[in-house]
Design an enzyme around this catalytic site. Structure first.
Site, PDB file in Angstrom:
ATOM      1  NE  ARG A 122      -3.647   0.265   2.318  1.00 44.71           N
ATOM      2  CZ  ARG A 122      -4.631   0.724   3.237  1.00 44.71           C
ATOM      3  NH1 ARG A 122      -4.643  -0.039   4.469  1.00 44.71           N
ATOM      4  NH2 ARG A 122      -5.357   1.732   3.111  1.00 44.71           N
ATOM      5  CB  CYS A 142      -2.075   3.334   9.918  1.00 44.20           C
ATOM      6  SG  CYS A 142      -3.575   4.106  10.710  1.00 44.20           S
TER       7      CYS A 142
END
Length: 289
Positions: A186, A244
Site C-alpha cells: 500500500r 496509517c
C-alpha cells in the site's frame, strides 16, 4: 508506566486489592468499506470476555463519523467522555484495554483505545499484550455475564499525547521522521483496497505495523522494537510521527514506539484523510519521495 501488561501480570492484578477496569474493544477492519464490524465485535464479546470487562464500540465511541477528516476521525469529546463514563472509567482507576489479539488486525483496536484515553488525559492505561488469545493461553477465565458498572467520572482533557493534522504530518515528513504503518504494497502504491488513491505521503518512511509483533500477536520485546525503530531513524531524540490508513493501526505503531521508549505523534486522519484531498501530493514506490 509501561504501556502494556502481560496476561500473567493482569491475572495477578485482578486478584489484588485495586484491580484495573477492563475494556473489551474487539473489532475488525473490513474492506472495501474500511469500517469495522461492530456487530461481530459485540457478538464475540457476548460469547465470552474477561470477567467484568465492558464492551466499547470502536466505530461509535472511539471514532467520529467518516467523512473529509478520514474513516476513523477523532470522536466528539462529549460523546467519547459520556461513553467512557458509562463504561465505568474513572480518572484515578487504572484501565486495561484488550481486543481479540489474533489475526491481521490483532491489537489495533486496543491500541486505538489506549491512545485515545491517554491523549484525552487518562494517566493509567495499558494494553493487554496479545489480547484475549494470550489471556486464554495463560489460563485466564472468561464469562458471558454483561456487567452494569457504576458510572465513572472521567472527563476528557486533550493533550496527553501529541497529535498531528495533515499539514503537521507534511511538515514532519520534511523536517523529522514520519512513519507509514500500512503494509508495504500500500505504501508503494501497488494496491489500495480501501482508499481512493494509492501511494504515501511524500517523505514518509515505510514501517509496517506487522513487523512489530510476533506470530502469536504479542509485541516484540522492547529492545527489539528499539533496534528496529532506530534503524528507521526513530530514536528518543528524534521528532517522530506515525500515520496509517485511518488512525487505527497507526495507534498500534505509536504503542510499539512507546514500549521502545520513543515518543511519537499520531496523524489520526491518516491516509484516508490525506488521499481524500486531491490537492495533496502523493508519492509512490519504495523510496520516501
Amino acid at each position: 508506566m509501561n504501556a502494556i501488561v502481560s496476561a500473567t501480570e493482569l491475572l495477578a492484578e485482578l486478584a489484588g486489592p485495586q484491580p484495573p477496569l477492563l475494556l473489551d474493544v474487539r473489532w475488525q477492519l473490513t474492506p472495501p468499506g474500511g469500517r469495522g464490524t461492530t456487530p461481530t465485535g459485540r457478538a464475540d464479546y457476548e460469547r465470552g470476555h474477561l470477567p467484568g470487562a465492558v464492551f466499547v464500540d470502536l466505530e461509535a465511541e472511539l471514532a467520529g463519523p467518516p467523512g473529509a477528516a478520514g474513516r476513523h476521525p477523532l470522536p466528539d469529546l462529549e460523546v467519547f467522555g459520556a461513553a467512557m463514563r458509562r463504561a465505568g472509567v474513572r480518572a484515578q482507576r487504572a484501565v486495561v484495554v484488550y481486543d481479540g489479539g489474533a489475526g491481521p488486525s490483532g491489537g489495533w483496536a486496543a491500541a486505538r483505545a489506549w491512545w485515545l484515553l491517554r491523549w484525552a488525559g487518562h494517566p493509567s492505561v495499558r494494553v493487554l499484550d496479545g489480547g484475549l488469545a494470550a489471556w486464554t493461553a495463560a489460563g485466564g477465565p472468561t464469562e458471558t455475564a454483561v456487567p452494569s458498572p457504576a458510572a465513572g467520572d472521567f472527563t476528557p482533557r486533550p493533550g496527553g499525547l501529541p497529535l498531528l493534522d495533515a499539514d503537521g504530518a507534511a511538515r514532519l515528513a520534511r523536517r523529522g521522521l514520519l512513519l507509514d504503518a500500512r503494509a508495504g504494497d500500500r505504501y508503494r502504491g501497488e494496491v489500495e483496497p480501501i482508499d481512493p488513491v494509492a501511494g504515501h505521503i511524500p517523505g514518509a518512511v515505510s514501517a509496517p505495523t506487522s513487523e512489530n509483533v510476533t506470530e502469536d500477536g504479542r509485541l516484540r520485546p522492547a529492545a527489539e522494537l528499539a533496534e528496529r525503530f532506530a534503524a528507521l531513524g526513530a530514536t528518543e531524540a528524534a521528532e517522530v510521527g506515525v500515520y496509517c490508513g485511518s488512525g487505527v493501526s497507526g495507534a498500534h505503531q505509536a504503542l510499539a514506539l512507546a514500549v521502545a521508549g520513543v515518543p511519537a505523534a499520531l496523524y489520526v486522519g491518516s491516509w484516508s484523510e490525506w488521499s481524500g484531498d486531491a490537492s495533496r501530493p502523493v508519492a509512490t514506490g519504495a523510496e520516501p519521495g
